[in-house]
Design a protein around this motif. Structure first.
Motif, PDB file in Angstrom:
ATOM      1  N   VAL A 277       2.229 -11.346  -8.721  1.00 51.88           N
ATOM      2  CA  VAL A 277       0.824 -11.765  -8.719  1.00 51.88           C
ATOM      3  C   VAL A 277       0.021 -10.905  -7.744  1.00 51.88           C
ATOM      4  CG1 VAL A 277      -0.742 -13.647  -8.126  1.00 51.88           C
ATOM      5  CG2 VAL A 277       1.303 -14.125  -9.453  1.00 51.88           C
ATOM      6  N   ALA A 278       0.580 -10.667  -6.549  1.00 57.28           N
ATOM      7  CA  ALA A 278      -0.130  -9.854  -5.559  1.00 57.28           C
ATOM      8  C   ALA A 278      -0.291  -8.420  -6.053  1.00 57.28           C
ATOM      9  CB  ALA A 278       0.630  -9.878  -4.236  1.00 57.28           C
ATOM     10  N   ALA A 279       0.769  -7.869  -6.648  1.00 53.83           N
ATOM     11  CA  ALA A 279       0.700  -6.486  -7.135  1.00 53.83           C
ATOM     12  C   ALA A 279      -0.314  -6.349  -8.264  1.00 53.83           C
ATOM     13  CB  ALA A 279       2.078  -6.030  -7.600  1.00 53.83           C
ATOM     14  N   GLU A 280      -0.403  -7.361  -9.119  1.00 57.60           N
ATOM     15  CA  GLU A 280      -1.347  -7.290 -10.240  1.00 57.60           C
ATOM     16  C   GLU A 280      -2.790  -7.546  -9.783  1.00 57.60           C
ATOM     17  OE1 GLU A 280       1.706  -8.561 -13.865  1.00 57.60           O
ATOM     18  OE2 GLU A 280       0.333 -10.046 -13.040  1.00 57.60           O
ATOM     19  N   PHE A 281      -2.939  -8.104  -8.593  1.00 57.65           N
ATOM     20  CA  PHE A 281      -4.291  -8.254  -8.048  1.00 57.65           C
ATOM     21  C   PHE A 281      -4.944  -6.889  -7.802  1.00 57.65           C
ATOM     22  CE2 PHE A 281      -4.124 -12.675  -5.784  1.00 57.65           C
ATOM     23  CZ  PHE A 281      -4.198 -13.280  -7.021  1.00 57.65           C
ATOM     24  N   VAL A 282      -4.141  -5.959  -7.295  1.00 54.47           N
ATOM     25  CA  VAL A 282      -4.733  -4.722  -6.776  1.00 54.47           C
ATOM     26  C   VAL A 282      -4.532  -3.502  -7.657  1.00 54.47           C
ATOM     27  CG1 VAL A 282      -4.580  -5.484  -4.384  1.00 54.47           C
ATOM     28  CG2 VAL A 282      -2.658  -4.271  -5.393  1.00 54.47           C
TER      29      VAL A 282
ATOM     30  N   LYS B  48       4.791  -1.779  -9.383  1.00 49.45           N
ATOM     31  CA  LYS B  48       4.960  -3.236  -9.498  1.00 49.45           C
ATOM     32  C   LYS B  48       6.439  -3.605  -9.602  1.00 49.45           C
ATOM     33  CE  LYS B  48       0.569  -3.126 -11.821  1.00 49.45           C
ATOM     34  NZ  LYS B  48       0.465  -1.692 -11.422  1.00 49.45           N
ATOM     35  N   ILE B  49       7.182  -2.809 -10.347  1.00 51.49           N
ATOM     36  CA  ILE B  49       8.623  -3.071 -10.497  1.00 51.49           C
ATOM     37  C   ILE B  49       9.351  -2.816  -9.177  1.00 51.49           C
ATOM     38  CG2 ILE B  49      10.701  -2.253 -11.674  1.00 51.49           C
ATOM     39  CD1 ILE B  49       8.900  -1.744 -14.136  1.00 51.49           C
ATOM     40  N   VAL B  50       8.969  -1.749  -8.485  1.00 46.70           N
ATOM     41  CA  VAL B  50       9.658  -1.398  -7.228  1.00 46.70           C
ATOM     42  C   VAL B  50       9.402  -2.449  -6.150  1.00 46.70           C
ATOM     43  CG1 VAL B  50       9.671   0.260  -5.322  1.00 46.70           C
ATOM     44  CG2 VAL B  50       9.768   1.073  -7.681  1.00 46.70           C
ATOM     45  N   ILE B  51       8.191  -2.948  -6.027  1.00 43.35           N
ATOM     46  CA  ILE B  51       7.912  -3.930  -4.968  1.00 43.35           C
ATOM     47  C   ILE B  51       8.684  -5.227  -5.230  1.00 43.35           C
ATOM     48  CG2 ILE B  51       5.846  -4.942  -6.036  1.00 43.35           C
ATOM     49  CD1 ILE B  51       6.332  -4.228  -2.308  1.00 43.35           C
ATOM     50  N   ILE B  52       8.827  -5.602  -6.498  1.00 39.73           N
ATOM     51  CA  ILE B  52       9.646  -6.781  -6.826  1.00 39.73           C
ATOM     52  C   ILE B  52      11.114  -6.504  -6.508  1.00 39.73           C
ATOM     53  CG2 ILE B  52      10.496  -8.206  -8.727  1.00 39.73           C
ATOM     54  CD1 ILE B  52       7.760  -7.884 -10.036  1.00 39.73           C
TER      55      ILE B  52
ATOM     56  N   PRO C  68       0.819  -1.226   0.000  1.00 36.44           N
ATOM     57  CA  PRO C  68       0.000   0.000   0.000  1.00 36.44           C
ATOM     58  C   PRO C  68       0.845   1.264   0.000  1.00 36.44           C
ATOM     59  CG  PRO C  68      -0.897  -1.597   1.549  1.00 36.44           C
ATOM     60  CD  PRO C  68       0.427  -2.133   1.104  1.00 36.44           C
ATOM     61  N   LEU C  69       1.955   1.252   0.762  1.00 38.52           N
ATOM     62  CA  LEU C  69       2.822   2.427   0.788  1.00 38.52           C
ATOM     63  C   LEU C  69       3.469   2.654  -0.585  1.00 38.52           C
ATOM     64  CD1 LEU C  69       4.275   4.659   2.372  1.00 38.52           C
ATOM     65  CD2 LEU C  69       6.036   2.977   2.968  1.00 38.52           C
ATOM     66  N   ILE C  70       3.890   1.548  -1.214  1.00 39.92           N
ATOM     67  CA  ILE C  70       4.489   1.663  -2.549  1.00 39.92           C
ATOM     68  C   ILE C  70       3.474   2.221  -3.550  1.00 39.92           C
ATOM     69  CG2 ILE C  70       5.546   0.354  -4.448  1.00 39.92           C
ATOM     70  CD1 ILE C  70       7.314   0.564  -2.023  1.00 39.92           C
ATOM     71  N   LEU C  71       2.220   1.786  -3.420  1.00 39.50           N
ATOM     72  CA  LEU C  71       1.182   2.289  -4.325  1.00 39.50           C
ATOM     73  C   LEU C  71       0.934   3.778  -4.098  1.00 39.50           C
ATOM     74  CD1 LEU C  71      -1.364  -0.684  -4.174  1.00 39.50           C
ATOM     75  CD2 LEU C  71      -0.035   0.030  -6.165  1.00 39.50           C
ATOM     76  N   LEU C  72       1.010   4.198  -2.812  1.00 40.06           N
ATOM     77  CA  LEU C  72       0.819   5.621  -2.526  1.00 40.06           C
ATOM     78  C   LEU C  72       1.932   6.454  -3.139  1.00 40.06           C
ATOM     79  CD1 LEU C  72      -0.347   5.643   1.211  1.00 40.06           C
ATOM     80  CD2 LEU C  72      -1.662   6.364  -0.785  1.00 40.06           C
ATOM     81  N   ILE C  73       3.168   5.944  -3.055  1.00 39.80           N
ATOM     82  CA  ILE C  73       4.319   6.709  -3.537  1.00 39.80           C
ATOM     83  C   ILE C  73       4.405   6.699  -5.058  1.00 39.80           C
ATOM     84  CG2 ILE C  73       6.843   6.842  -3.525  1.00 39.80           C
ATOM     85  CD1 ILE C  73       6.756   5.626  -0.692  1.00 39.80           C
ATOM     86  N   PHE C  74       4.247   5.503  -5.648  1.00 31.29           N
ATOM     87  CA  PHE C  74       4.503   5.361  -7.091  1.00 31.29           C
ATOM     88  C   PHE C  74       3.227   5.259  -7.933  1.00 31.29           C
ATOM     89  CE2 PHE C  74       8.345   3.803  -4.996  1.00 31.29           C
ATOM     90  CZ  PHE C  74       9.325   4.487  -5.690  1.00 31.29           C
ATOM     91  N   GLY C  75       2.067   5.228  -7.281  1.00 34.01           N
ATOM     92  CA  GLY C  75       0.830   5.119  -8.037  1.00 34.01           C
ATOM     93  C   GLY C  75       0.575   3.679  -8.485  1.00 34.01           C
ATOM     94  N   ILE C  76      -0.456   3.487  -9.268  1.00 35.90           N
ATOM     95  CA  ILE C  76      -0.843   2.132  -9.676  1.00 35.90           C
ATOM     96  C   ILE C  76      -0.280   1.769 -11.050  1.00 35.90           C
ATOM     97  CG2 ILE C  76      -2.953   2.119  -8.288  1.00 35.90           C
ATOM     98  CD1 ILE C  76      -4.511   2.750 -10.831  1.00 35.90           C
ATOM     99  N   GLY C  77       0.669   2.540 -11.535  1.00 37.14           N
ATOM    100  CA  GLY C  77       1.272   2.252 -12.837  1.00 37.14           C
ATOM    101  C   GLY C  77       2.332   1.165 -12.745  1.00 37.14           C
TER     102      GLY C  77
END
Length: 254
Positions: free
Chosen positions: A197-202, A127-131, A114-123
């Motif tokens: 897979v988790a990142a692409e879920f949300v 997904k690349i950063v969390i991996i 969730p924090l990564i999504l807040l910082i980098f958005g849903i683009g």
């Protein structure tokens, strides 16, 4: 009862056991012993898999997920090796960084999504950063352990021959740590699959994870199983590629 470990029955059993399990699954499904709302027959899953392949949807989603995995893996693995080698070679750096790294590493990477999504958005970036984050720690700790476990005699010989800092990295530390570095790569790749897979879920409109989630949303069980099989296939292929690369880079370990 089989008493000999080298019995020719074992290879045959290993080769055909998946087919036997699929046949038992198919028979149980057709006989109504399994709830087809949750465990559709393998033949129906195979048909759905073929339709996804024929339409190109599966290939497109695979390509998108593989691109994200490759980018995130490189973004995490390269600095992971560099930082791990540095921490292994220089005790002062290890003493400074290791407590912080050890404190951050146990945090489940999915928990910071969730924090990564807040910082980098849903683009793509999120997904690349969390991996990359998930891969970095595994590669870094394994690379550091690989250097720390190098026999000191090699470091002493290099020092006595006037090896420079670059020589220590590329002729002593990296070759000596390669087996552990590859262990980190393999662990990192497994984590990358979990995280994509988790990142692409949300937060995705494409990718294998998105396809699985969309199938769940539409209660399309066959399509969902096809997505799960695809993830399994990606994991198998990437693991085989890393094994092959390891045999090429460090043939003495094979």
């Amino acid at each position: 009862m089989l008493r000999q470990r080298g019995s020719p029955v074992y290879p045959v059993l290993s080769r055909f056991s998946p087919l036997l399990l699929l046949a038992a699954w198919e028979a149980a499904s057709r006989a109504g012993l399994l709830d087809q709302r949750f465990f559709s027959a393998p033949s129906r899953i195979a048909a759905s898999f073929g339709e996804l392949l024929a339409s190109g949807e599966l290939v497109l989603n695979c390509a998108v997920s593989l691109w994200r995995i490759a980018a995130g893996f490189l973004l995490g693995a390269v600095p992971g090796v560099a930082v791990g080698l540095t921490m292994g070679l220089f005790p002062v750096v290890r003493a400074f960084l290791e407590p912080s790294m050890a404190a951050v590493f146990p945090i489940p990477k999915l928990a910071i999504l969730p924090l990564i999504l807040l910082i980098f958005g849903i683009g793509e970036a999120s997904k690349i950063v969390i991996i990359a984050i998930g891969v970095f720690f595994l590669v870094m700790f394994n690379s550091m352990a690989g250097v720390v476990n190098i026999d000191r005699i090699y470091l002493d010989v290099a020092r006595n021959h006037g090896a420079g800092r670059k020589d220590f990295y590329f002729t002593v530390a990296l070759p000596g740590a390669l087996p552990m570095v590859f262990t980190g790569f393999k662990l990192g790749m497994g984590t990358a699959l979990l995280l994509i897979v988790a990142a692409e879920f949300v937060g995705a409109r494409s990718g294998v994870g998105f396809m699985i989630w969309e199938s769940w949303d539409m209660f399309d069980i066959e399509r969902m199983f096809a997505g799960l099989i695809t993830v399994s296939g990606i994991g198998y292929v990437t693991s085989a590629c890393l094994d092959r690369l390891e045999r090429l880079v460090i043939p003495w370990k094979a």
